[in-house]
Design a protein around this motif. Structure first.
Motif, PDB file in Angstrom:
ATOM      1  N   LEU A  42     -20.250   6.813   8.120  1.00 42.83           N
ATOM      2  CA  LEU A  42     -21.147   7.920   8.432  1.00 42.83           C
ATOM      3  C   LEU A  42     -22.603   7.539   8.198  1.00 42.83           C
ATOM      4  CD1 LEU A  42     -21.724  10.921   9.099  1.00 42.83           C
ATOM      5  CD2 LEU A  42     -21.372  11.415   6.664  1.00 42.83           C
ATOM      6  N   ASN A  43     -22.897   7.033   7.017  1.00 42.81           N
ATOM      7  CA  ASN A  43     -24.298   6.794   6.643  1.00 42.81           C
ATOM      8  C   ASN A  43     -24.874   5.555   7.310  1.00 42.81           C
ATOM      9  OD1 ASN A  43     -25.041   8.829   4.302  1.00 42.81           O
ATOM     10  ND2 ASN A  43     -22.930   8.216   3.977  1.00 42.81           N
ATOM     11  N   ALA A  44     -24.064   4.513   7.492  1.00 40.96           N
ATOM     12  CA  ALA A  44     -24.561   3.314   8.163  1.00 40.96           C
ATOM     13  C   ALA A  44     -24.848   3.584   9.633  1.00 40.96           C
ATOM     14  CB  ALA A  44     -23.551   2.180   8.026  1.00 40.96           C
ATOM     15  N   SER A  45     -24.208   4.586  10.210  1.00 40.50           N
ATOM     16  CA  SER A  45     -24.490   4.958  11.604  1.00 40.50           C
ATOM     17  C   SER A  45     -25.739   5.831  11.698  1.00 40.50           C
ATOM     18  CB  SER A  45     -23.292   5.695  12.200  1.00 40.50           C
ATOM     19  OG  SER A  45     -22.139   4.886  12.189  1.00 40.50           O
ATOM     20  N   LEU A  46     -25.812   6.847  10.824  1.00 41.59           N
ATOM     21  CA  LEU A  46     -26.963   7.757  10.859  1.00 41.59           C
ATOM     22  C   LEU A  46     -28.259   7.060  10.465  1.00 41.59           C
ATOM     23  CD1 LEU A  46     -25.445  11.013   9.306  1.00 41.59           C
ATOM     24  CD2 LEU A  46     -25.853  10.492  11.714  1.00 41.59           C
ATOM     25  N   ILE A  47     -28.163   5.914   9.813  1.00 41.94           N
ATOM     26  CA  ILE A  47     -29.358   5.207   9.346  1.00 41.94           C
ATOM     27  C   ILE A  47     -30.258   4.781  10.504  1.00 41.94           C
ATOM     28  CG2 ILE A  47     -28.555   2.807   9.410  1.00 41.94           C
ATOM     29  CD1 ILE A  47     -29.560   2.507   6.551  1.00 41.94           C
ATOM     30  N   LEU A  48     -29.705   4.737  11.716  1.00 43.23           N
ATOM     31  CA  LEU A  48     -30.488   4.330  12.883  1.00 43.23           C
ATOM     32  C   LEU A  48     -31.386   5.450  13.409  1.00 43.23           C
ATOM     33  CD1 LEU A  48     -27.776   2.341  14.879  1.00 43.23           C
ATOM     34  CD2 LEU A  48     -29.727   1.393  13.650  1.00 43.23           C
ATOM     35  N   ILE A  49     -31.005   6.695  13.181  1.00 41.88           N
ATOM     36  CA  ILE A  49     -31.756   7.818  13.757  1.00 41.88           C
ATOM     37  C   ILE A  49     -33.188   7.879  13.228  1.00 41.88           C
ATOM     38  CG2 ILE A  49     -31.855  10.335  13.931  1.00 41.88           C
ATOM     39  CD1 ILE A  49     -28.844  10.364  14.141  1.00 41.88           C
ATOM     40  N   PRO A  50     -33.435   7.726  11.908  1.00 43.64           N
ATOM     41  CA  PRO A  50     -34.824   7.806  11.436  1.00 43.64           C
ATOM     42  C   PRO A  50     -35.741   6.728  11.986  1.00 43.64           C
ATOM     43  CG  PRO A  50     -33.284   8.070   9.602  1.00 43.64           C
ATOM     44  CD  PRO A  50     -32.482   7.624  10.775  1.00 43.64           C
ATOM     45  N   VAL A  51     -35.202   5.645  12.537  1.00 44.38           N
ATOM     46  CA  VAL A  51     -36.062   4.600  13.093  1.00 44.38           C
ATOM     47  C   VAL A  51     -36.152   4.688  14.618  1.00 44.38           C
ATOM     48  CG1 VAL A  51     -35.822   3.007  11.172  1.00 44.38           C
ATOM     49  CG2 VAL A  51     -34.130   2.961  12.991  1.00 44.38           C
ATOM     50  N   CYS A  52     -35.673   5.781  15.192  1.00 42.01           N
ATOM     51  CA  CYS A  52     -35.874   6.051  16.619  1.00 42.01           C
ATOM     52  C   CYS A  52     -37.230   6.734  16.771  1.00 42.01           C
ATOM     53  CB  CYS A  52     -34.744   6.917  17.171  1.00 42.01           C
ATOM     54  SG  CYS A  52     -33.144   6.097  17.245  1.00 42.01           S
TER      55      CYS A  52
END
Length: 879
Positions: free
Chosen positions: A337-347
């Protein structure tokens, strides 16, 4: 050590500055020194307050900030040697080599020769960070993994059938736990100080323990960690790196007040007080989001554990895993869950779109998005990114421990079900995590961004291996979490690439000594019809200099203009910024500091603007714009906008937008109605900011005339505070005369004015610039066809600039432009804002020196009050 003092060695790369005058610290983070003291330089800052350290009488070294213009770089003619008592009586050769005195003959002997020509070294330094990187890896990675995997080795040995092998694993597990504790305590207490000045004992010890770890299977991972850390540390040894330990955080007055209040409260009163203080610190909404997100993770953990527990119960006895396996899978779900969502803040594109909508106006949609941002911190995207990374790391540790315990209890069923690939790929993932996380620490990232940049790009291998990390070479769950964020990030990278390939038209270039480059570009060619907002920043690439380097710079012009400008502070010979400056200025007339780019259009006529350079490559590539804290300006009726050094670029962009557009054309209540601007600049850099002085006076002239002609301006506030730091005690008149020697009222000296850019965009000669400059500073409009008579200010641009070069008073007012000397004392300003604008929230926007940013954060916390229903909200620049 000699005589109870630590021996200090000076590297050739280190610089020493000698105090020309005495200085008494006025703040906790400053150095006090006497005339003649030697200060070793640790870091420079554009504000003029540099970081250094000095040896005190007790032999200890004190670190702090010092005004650079109070000191002089120690540089001697090639034939001289300098005796330096501040560094243990050593002799410094002008070349930078450190010499010692031979007591038998009284002559200097090369310390390099005494040590077989090896450079003297001490601790690793934050500015040469390989040893710091190794220190961080051992402190947080290797020592922790030694302790955890040591316990696993003990458990693994106890479960083994063969008593002899089991005893080896148990013994090595005990050794690993002890070694991990020793390494962790030592690195924590000493901040990575070497055991010996001559022999690299630390990496040698790490290598020894690493080789021992390879004897036991559960200890392979910490063995690899230590091996990598030892290799990195040895690189630092060869580079003769030194280290400056970070300063400890001091308790603020607010912390002490909270502690005193809590001492006399019961539990529930303490909870209520804590919530109130978090609300005053503007953190309550974020805490609610964190609590909800934590509950989501707990529910996911419990659900996965329950499902897998039922699956284990349903297995045959010979194939059944232990009951640690469900917990390993539960931790794996947390990672997914967290390793996937970690990409959203750098979009960045997604965040910019949401940011623009939230700060567009006072409409319903914007207000809803602002409420959304209060809870979900996408505007604090880097902070959210780090938080998700920490949660994922917690899952990695739990997942690894549970799997190893499960393997120790049920080895055969575990191998039969999963095979060995998950173990091998898991070790690779742990190594990647070790490199990524250790390279992201501030003491590694700040001085050498390349280590952070390249280690972070290991994320590509992380995601690929994670997708393959599972039974049969495929992870059956991770792709479900990764699908949407992964596609979003891939789309983000595609959009960045497309934006970066637009044909951007460069209109003009300008330099100002000693270190400024200004570039004007066509807005539409860079951003399309969307444009940009106040204070947003772009990434700039120069294919002819370094085709793979992108650097962020804030837009220094208001969004309502047809072009946009970047003001870039060059970092010295050989730097990327200096190379770009030399490349662009080589295309202009020789001897001119300002010129316009020209090209022939399809009809063969010369027009303003240029896209391609002489080599056929684009002059510059632009990726942006990207969201910035000054966009929040539109949300507040009262705004404090501050910048330090080159951080003034969003300050002047906001000032011009407010004065020339928001106040001039706004209808009804205008946000902000009360604008307070602050700029902190070092005295030695003022000559590079002549263009800024012109723009400030232009804004003041416009406000002055609006106040004369409109009663609406009575309800508005415009105040510009300029703080000049590192001012010499006595400024020679000759210095001012030399600084003004080339002043001819032309664009080469002052830079383009607003009037010249708007009214004379195609023929900016020295003659018509002079007319435009007079119109801007002496208040006569260059628009002769409109015959608009501007009232004069009681001072001119020259008056303000020459005073800034030689300030004679602690404070002097030029109408609403207030010039002070020294560093800003924020308490009176915040107190005045709290008194003048009661029950109104104040937006504080800042770009610049991180020390000033910390001061502003303390002030916002101190003067926010739930009782007064007034909150100071800080928005900092965050590249």
């Amino acid at each position: 050590a000699r005589g109870g003092k630590k021996t200090r060695f000076l590297m050739a790369s280190q610089q020493v500055y000698k105090a020309l005058w005495a200085f008494k610290a006025s703040d906790d983070d400053q150095l006090t020194f006497e005339k003649g003291d030697n200060i070793r330089l640790l870091g420079k800052d554009p504000s003029g307050w540099w970081l250094g350290e000095i040896e005190k009488e007790d032999g200890k070294f004190e670190e702090g900030l010092f005004p650079s213009n109070y000191t002089q770089h120690v540089a001697s003619p090639a034939s001289r040697l300098m005796f330096d008592p501040a560094f243990g009586g050593k002799v410094l050769h002008p070349s930078g080599e450190l010499l010692i005195m031979d007591s038998s003959v009284g002559t200097p002997k090369s310390e390099g020769k005494k040590r077989k020509k090896k450079k003297a070294r001490e601790k690793p330094t934050a500015r040469t960070v390989f040893r710091v990187w190794a220190h961080v890896q051992v402190l947080y990675g290797a020592s922790t993994s030694l302790a955890l995997f040591g316990l696993l080795a003990m458990h693994y040995g106890a479960e083994e059938k063969a008593e002899g092998d089991g005893l080896v694993d148990v013994s090595l597990g005990v050794l690993a736990v002890v070694a991990g504790a020793i390494f962790g305590i030592y690195e924590s207490v000493t901040d990575g100080e070497p055991i010996s000045e001559t022999i690299p004992l630390r990496p040698i010890l790490w290598l020894i323990v690493s080789f021992v770890c390879w004897i036991s299977f559960p200890l392979w991972t910490p063995g690899i960690f230590l091996l990598i850390a030892a290799g990195i540390d040895l690189i630092g040894v060869l580079r003769s790196e030194e280290y400056v330990p970070p300063k400890k955080r001091r308790k603020t007055r607010k912390d002490k007040e909270i502690a005193e209040e809590n001492a006399e409260m019961d539990f529930w009163d303490k909870v209520q007080s804590w919530l109130i203080h978090k609300h005053e610190e503007n953190k309550l909404h974020r805490l609610i989001f964190c609590a909800i997100y934590a509950i989501v993770n707990v529910i996911l953990f419990i659900y996965t554990a329950v499902v897998w527990t039922a699956a284990v119960d349903a297995m045959d006895e010979d194939e059944r895993l232990s009951y640690y396996a469900p917990f390993a899978k539960a931790f794996g779900a947390i990672i997914d869950l967290n390793a996937s969502l970690i990409l959203i803040p750098v979009c960045r594109t997604l965040i910019r779109i949401l940011y623009n909508c939230a700060t567009k106006d006072e409409g319903c949609c914007a207000m809803m998005l602002r409420t959304f941002f209060k809870f979900i911190p996408l505007d604090k995207n880097i902070m959210l990114h780090k938080t998700l990374a920490k949660i994922a790391l917690f899952g990695v540790i739990g997942h690894t421990i549970m799997h190893f315990i499960n393997y120790a209890i049920r080895p055969d069923p575990t191998v039969d079900r999963f095979g060995f690939w998950p173990f091998y790929s898991g070790v690779l993932l742990l190594i990647i995590c070790q490199m990524i996380y250790s390279g992201a620490f501030e003491q590694v990232k700040r001085p050498t961004f390349e280590i952070f940049w390249y280690s972070h790009h290991l994320f590509i291998f992380y995601f690929v291996i994670t997708l393959l990390h599972g039974e049969g070479g495929w992870n059956p769950n991770f792709w479900k979490y990764f699908l949407v964020p992964g596609l979003m990030y891939i789309l983000e990278r595609i959009m960045r690439y497309c934006r970066g390939r637009r044909h951007v038209i460069l209109k003009s270039a300008m330099t100002m000594e000693p270190n400024l480059l200004s570039i004007a570009m066509d807005k539409t060619s860079a951003f399309g019809e969307a444009g940009f907002n106040e204070g947003q920043y772009v990434f700039v690439n120069c294919p002819s200099v370094k085709p793979y380097e992108w650097h962020p710079f804030t837009i220094s012009s208001p969004p309502q203009r047809e072009d946009f400008t970047l003001h870039i502070q060059t970092q010295g010979p050989g730097s990327w910024t200096d190379s770009v400056k030399n490349y662009l200025m080589s295309m202009g007339p020789k001897g001119r500091t300002f010129f316009e780019f020209k090209r022939r259009d399809n009809k063969g006529q010369m027009v303003t603007g240029k896209v391609l350079g002489p080599n056929g490559l684009q002059l510059l590539l632009i990726d942006g714009p990207h969201s910035a804290p000054t966009q929040h300006m539109k949300e507040y009726e009262v705004a404090l906008i501050a910048g330090a050094g080159i951080g003034l670029t969003p300050v002047i962009a906001c000032a011009e937008s407010i004065v020339y557009h928001r106040w001039k054309f706004g209808v009804g209540k205008v946000f902000p109605s009360h604008a307070y601007f602050y700029w902190v600049v070092s005295h030695r850099d003022i000559e590079a900011y002549r263009w800024f002085v012109v723009k400030v006076v232009e804004c003041m002239t416009a406000v002055f005339n609006m106040k004369q002609k409109s009663n609406i301006m009575k309800d508005k506030t415009f105040q510009f505070n300029i703080y000049i730091t590192s001012v010499p005690r006595r400024v020679d008149k000759k210095y001012v005369d030399e600084a003004m020697a080339d002043e001819k009222d032309d664009v080469d000296f002052w830079g383009p004015t607003r009037a010249s850019q708007i009214d004379l965009p195609t023929n900016l000669s020295r003659t018509n610039f002079s007319k435009a400059f007079e119109g801007a500073t002496d208040s006569k409009s260059p628009k002769t066809d409109r015959k608009i008579e501007q009232k004069k200010l009681p001072f001119t641009t020259r008056d303000l600039y020459t005073y800034m070069l030689a300030p004679s008073e602690a404070k002097r007012d030029f109408e609403d432009i207030i010039v002070r000397t020294g560093r800003p004392k924020w308490d009176p300003h915040f107190q005045q804002l709290a008194d003048d604008h009661k029950s109104k929230n104040v937006g504080v926007m800042f770009c610049g020196n991180r020390f000033i940013g910390k001061d502003l954060k303390k002030m916002c916390t101190k003067y926010s009050s739930a009782q007064r229903n007034q909150f100071f909200r800080l928005h900092k620049e965050n590249f």
